[in-house]
Enzyme design. Structure first.
Site, PDB file in Angstrom:
ATOM      1  N   LYS A  14       0.840  -1.209   0.000  1.00 31.32           N
ATOM      2  CA  LYS A  14       0.000   0.000   0.000  1.00 31.32           C
ATOM      3  C   LYS A  14       0.874   1.258   0.000  1.00 31.32           C
ATOM      4  O   LYS A  14       0.657   2.168  -0.794  1.00 31.32           O
ATOM      5  CB  LYS A  14      -0.937   0.014   1.220  1.00 31.32           C
ATOM      6  CG  LYS A  14      -1.859  -1.199   1.313  1.00 31.32           C
ATOM      7  CD  LYS A  14      -2.806  -1.110   2.496  1.00 31.32           C
ATOM      8  CE  LYS A  14      -2.127  -1.144   3.852  1.00 31.32           C
ATOM      9  NZ  LYS A  14      -1.581  -2.460   4.236  1.00 31.32           N
ATOM     10  N   ARG A  89      -9.434   0.627   8.783  1.00 29.19           N
ATOM     11  CA  ARG A  89      -9.024  -0.728   9.130  1.00 29.19           C
ATOM     12  C   ARG A  89     -10.057  -1.435  10.011  1.00 29.19           C
ATOM     13  O   ARG A  89      -9.848  -2.607  10.366  1.00 29.19           O
ATOM     14  CB  ARG A  89      -7.702  -0.671   9.898  1.00 29.19           C
ATOM     15  CG  ARG A  89      -6.460  -0.948   9.050  1.00 29.19           C
ATOM     16  CD  ARG A  89      -5.247  -0.721   9.936  1.00 29.19           C
ATOM     17  NE  ARG A  89      -4.068  -1.453   9.543  1.00 29.19           N
ATOM     18  CZ  ARG A  89      -3.070  -0.929   8.836  1.00 29.19           C
ATOM     19  NH1 ARG A  89      -3.140   0.275   8.359  1.00 29.19           N
ATOM     20  NH2 ARG A  89      -1.988  -1.649   8.602  1.00 29.19           N
ATOM     21  N   ARG A 128      11.941  -5.969   5.061  1.00 31.80           N
ATOM     22  CA  ARG A 128      11.899  -4.534   5.363  1.00 31.80           C
ATOM     23  C   ARG A 128      12.427  -4.276   6.777  1.00 31.80           C
ATOM     24  O   ARG A 128      13.097  -3.279   7.019  1.00 31.80           O
ATOM     25  CB  ARG A 128      10.456  -4.016   5.237  1.00 31.80           C
ATOM     26  CG  ARG A 128      10.348  -2.525   5.499  1.00 31.80           C
ATOM     27  CD  ARG A 128       8.968  -1.975   5.192  1.00 31.80           C
ATOM     28  NE  ARG A 128       7.954  -2.476   6.108  1.00 31.80           N
ATOM     29  CZ  ARG A 128       6.659  -2.205   5.994  1.00 31.80           C
ATOM     30  NH1 ARG A 128       6.217  -1.463   5.008  1.00 31.80           N
ATOM     31  NH2 ARG A 128       5.798  -2.680   6.865  1.00 31.80           N
ATOM     32  N   ARG A 134      11.778  -0.441  11.844  1.00 29.28           N
ATOM     33  CA  ARG A 134      10.428  -0.598  12.390  1.00 29.28           C
ATOM     34  C   ARG A 134      10.376  -1.825  13.279  1.00 29.28           C
ATOM     35  O   ARG A 134      10.568  -2.950  12.809  1.00 29.28           O
ATOM     36  CB  ARG A 134       9.412  -0.721  11.240  1.00 29.28           C
ATOM     37  CG  ARG A 134       8.977   0.621  10.723  1.00 29.28           C
ATOM     38  CD  ARG A 134       8.003   0.476   9.592  1.00 29.28           C
ATOM     39  NE  ARG A 134       6.777  -0.251   9.963  1.00 29.28           N
ATOM     40  CZ  ARG A 134       5.712  -0.331   9.183  1.00 29.28           C
ATOM     41  NH1 ARG A 134       5.718   0.274   8.006  1.00 29.28           N
ATOM     42  NH2 ARG A 134       4.653  -1.011   9.562  1.00 29.28           N
ATOM     43  N   ARG A 146      -0.348  -9.399  13.332  1.00 29.57           N
ATOM     44  CA  ARG A 146      -0.954  -8.370  12.472  1.00 29.57           C
ATOM     45  C   ARG A 146      -1.872  -9.002  11.423  1.00 29.57           C
ATOM     46  O   ARG A 146      -2.889  -8.423  11.065  1.00 29.57           O
ATOM     47  CB  ARG A 146       0.153  -7.534  11.801  1.00 29.57           C
ATOM     48  CG  ARG A 146       0.770  -6.537  12.775  1.00 29.57           C
ATOM     49  CD  ARG A 146       2.162  -6.107  12.371  1.00 29.57           C
ATOM     50  NE  ARG A 146       2.225  -5.312  11.176  1.00 29.57           N
ATOM     51  CZ  ARG A 146       3.353  -5.041  10.517  1.00 29.57           C
ATOM     52  NH1 ARG A 146       4.511  -5.506  10.971  1.00 29.57           N
ATOM     53  NH2 ARG A 146       3.334  -4.307   9.435  1.00 29.57           N
TER      54      ARG A 146
HETATM   55  P1  B4P Z   1       4.568  -1.482   2.068  1.00 31.32           P
HETATM   56  O1  B4P Z   1       4.122  -0.814   0.812  1.00 31.32           O
HETATM   57  O2  B4P Z   1       5.360  -0.634   2.977  1.00 31.32           O
HETATM   58  O3  B4P Z   1       3.385  -2.122   2.906  1.00 31.32           O
HETATM   59  P2  B4P Z   1       2.100  -1.570   3.620  1.00 31.32           P
HETATM   60  O4  B4P Z   1       1.002  -2.393   3.057  1.00 31.32           O
HETATM   61  O5  B4P Z   1       1.984  -0.081   3.467  1.00 31.32           O
HETATM   62  O6  B4P Z   1       2.440  -1.868   5.161  1.00 31.32           O
HETATM   63  P3  B4P Z   1       1.782  -1.952   6.626  1.00 31.32           P
HETATM   64  O7  B4P Z   1       0.364  -2.401   6.557  1.00 31.32           O
HETATM   65  O8  B4P Z   1       2.726  -2.757   7.415  1.00 31.32           O
HETATM   66  O9  B4P Z   1       1.885  -0.560   7.273  1.00 31.32           O
HETATM   67  P4  B4P Z   1       1.034   0.515   8.045  1.00 31.32           P
HETATM   68  O10 B4P Z   1       2.022   1.586   8.159  1.00 31.32           O
HETATM   69  O11 B4P Z   1      -0.256   0.809   7.368  1.00 31.32           O
HETATM   70  O12 B4P Z   1       5.374  -2.762   1.592  1.00 31.32           O
HETATM   71  C1  B4P Z   1       5.980  -3.661   2.492  1.00 31.32           C
HETATM   72  C2  B4P Z   1       7.310  -4.144   1.957  1.00 31.32           C
HETATM   73  O13 B4P Z   1       7.126  -4.857   0.730  1.00 31.32           O
HETATM   74  C3  B4P Z   1       8.289  -3.021   1.642  1.00 31.32           C
HETATM   75  O14 B4P Z   1       9.568  -3.391   2.097  1.00 31.32           O
HETATM   76  C4  B4P Z   1       8.278  -2.913   0.122  1.00 31.32           C
HETATM   77  O15 B4P Z   1       9.506  -2.486  -0.411  1.00 31.32           O
HETATM   78  C5  B4P Z   1       7.970  -4.349  -0.302  1.00 31.32           C
HETATM   79  N1  B4P Z   1       7.220  -4.421  -1.550  1.00 31.32           N
HETATM   80  C6  B4P Z   1       6.195  -3.600  -1.926  1.00 31.32           C
HETATM   81  N2  B4P Z   1       5.723  -3.970  -3.155  1.00 31.32           N
HETATM   82  C7  B4P Z   1       6.453  -5.062  -3.533  1.00 31.32           C
HETATM   83  C8  B4P Z   1       6.443  -5.921  -4.700  1.00 31.32           C
HETATM   84  N3  B4P Z   1       5.591  -5.736  -5.717  1.00 31.32           N
HETATM   85  N4  B4P Z   1       7.320  -6.958  -4.746  1.00 31.32           N
HETATM   86  C9  B4P Z   1       8.194  -7.164  -3.726  1.00 31.32           C
HETATM   87  N5  B4P Z   1       8.262  -6.383  -2.612  1.00 31.32           N
HETATM   88  C10 B4P Z   1       7.402  -5.349  -2.514  1.00 31.32           C
HETATM   89  O16 B4P Z   1       0.653  -0.069   9.501  1.00 31.32           O
HETATM   90  C11 B4P Z   1       1.553  -0.263  10.573  1.00 31.32           C
HETATM   91  C12 B4P Z   1       0.821  -0.359  11.937  1.00 31.32           C
HETATM   92  O17 B4P Z   1       0.232   0.932  12.277  1.00 31.32           O
HETATM   93  C13 B4P Z   1      -0.373  -1.308  12.045  1.00 31.32           C
HETATM   94  O18 B4P Z   1       0.027  -2.636  12.332  1.00 31.32           O
HETATM   95  C14 B4P Z   1      -1.194  -0.661  13.213  1.00 31.32           C
HETATM   96  O19 B4P Z   1      -0.679  -1.008  14.471  1.00 31.32           O
HETATM   97  C15 B4P Z   1      -0.998   0.817  12.998  1.00 31.32           C
HETATM   98  N6  B4P Z   1      -2.091   1.406  12.197  1.00 31.32           N
HETATM   99  C16 B4P Z   1      -1.947   1.948  10.946  1.00 31.32           C
HETATM  100  N7  B4P Z   1      -3.140   2.385  10.482  1.00 31.32           N
HETATM  101  C17 B4P Z   1      -4.067   2.097  11.446  1.00 31.32           C
HETATM  102  C18 B4P Z   1      -5.482   2.272  11.541  1.00 31.32           C
HETATM  103  N8  B4P Z   1      -6.191   2.808  10.530  1.00 31.32           N
HETATM  104  N9  B4P Z   1      -6.111   1.851  12.670  1.00 31.32           N
HETATM  105  C19 B4P Z   1      -5.424   1.321  13.679  1.00 31.32           C
HETATM  106  N10 B4P Z   1      -4.083   1.106  13.659  1.00 31.32           N
HETATM  107  C20 B4P Z   1      -3.401   1.494  12.554  1.00 31.32           C
END
Ligand code: B4P
Length: 192
Positions: A14, A89, A128, A134, A146
């Site tokens: 995302k 979420r 990552r 992190r 998670r």
């Molecule tokens: P990202 O792109 O960073 O993944 P994400 O889905 O954004 O991550 P996440 O859900 O963990 O984060 P969030 O900050 O929302 O990609 C992950 C990895 O994959 C990276 O290293 C990237 O380089 C790699 N990658 C991407 N695309 C790729 C591909 N095509 N091929 C190979 N590799 C690839 O959440 C973090 C925490 O914050 C949650 O657990 C929660 O505690 C809190 N939180 C956030 N929002 C919340 C909400 N609305 N309500 C309550 N808690 C919340």
């Protein structure tokens, strides 16, 4: 106004895709994960509270996250549109978002859900964790927690948007560029 939600499990890409999408479409990027990590880095009381939940792989309480989004929407009154990344979420967050957007006489145009297998997700997040600093990415037990939270609390949010025929799945495995192109095809069609 064009408002888009990027949906999907932790590590589905995302954040990665959001950066490219805001560049291309000029939307304001609202990532609750990033906003929370900023609060933690600035050692605010909200950040200290949030860190306790995030380090355990739990969701931060709804009222905290909804308040943050409310403030961010107010800070960008002239936005062409918003890209919500990692929000909503929970069902309560989805309902709150509907109300906040309704007050602004707008709504969600489309929800794009990135589909990735759990095996690939764990691999990405552990990878990552080696460089991101992190704490929620370094421990496999926290990563698995998670996913459980995602299945129980977040996945049902899809139903909210399916009912409104706003939900579309996108294959989230493959090159970042190919996934981006697949997303853009859907967005371009929707914007027409
Ligand atoms: P990202 O792109 O960073 O993944 P994400 O889905 O954004 O991550 P996440 O859900 O963990 O984060 P969030 O900050 O929302 O990609 C992950 C990895 O994959 C990276 O290293 C990237 O380089 C790699 N990658 C991407 N695309 C790729 C591909 N095509 N091929 C190979 N590799 C690839 O959440 C973090 C925490 O914050 C949650 O657990 C929660 O505690 C809190 N939180 C956030 N929002 C919340 C909400 N609305 N309500 C309550 N808690 C919340």
């Amino acid at each position: 106004m064009f408002n888009l939600i990027l949906f999907g499990p932790p590590g589905s890409g995302k954040g990665t895709q959001s950066e490219k999408l805001v560049d291309k479409y000029g939307l304001v990027h609202l990532s609750t994960g990033n906003l929370l990590r900023e609060e933690i880095a600035n050692k605010t009381p909200l950040g200290t509270e949030a860190k306790n939940f995030m380090d355990k792989g739990q969701l931060v309480p709804d009222e905290v996250v909804i308040g943050m989004i409310d403030n961010s929407l107010d800070q960008h009154k002239d936005a062409m549109g918003f890209l919500f990344d990692g929000f909503p979420r929970t069902a309560a967050q989805a309902e709150a978002l509907d109300k906040l957007l309704e007050l602004k006489k707008t709504g969600i145009a489309i929800v794009l859900a990135l589909e990735v297998t759990e095996e690939e997700l764990v691999k990405r997040l552990l990878n990552r964790g080696k460089t991101s600093g992190r704490s929620d990415d370094t421990n496999e037990a926290v990563i698995r927690k998670r996913f459980t939270v995602y299945t129980n609390d977040t996945e049902p949010v899809a139903g909210h948007y399916k009912k409104e025929k706003k939900f579309q799945s996108i294959k989230g495995e493959g090159s970042v560029e190919d996934i981006f192109n697949a997303i853009c095809t859907v967005v371009d069609k929707k914007m027409k």
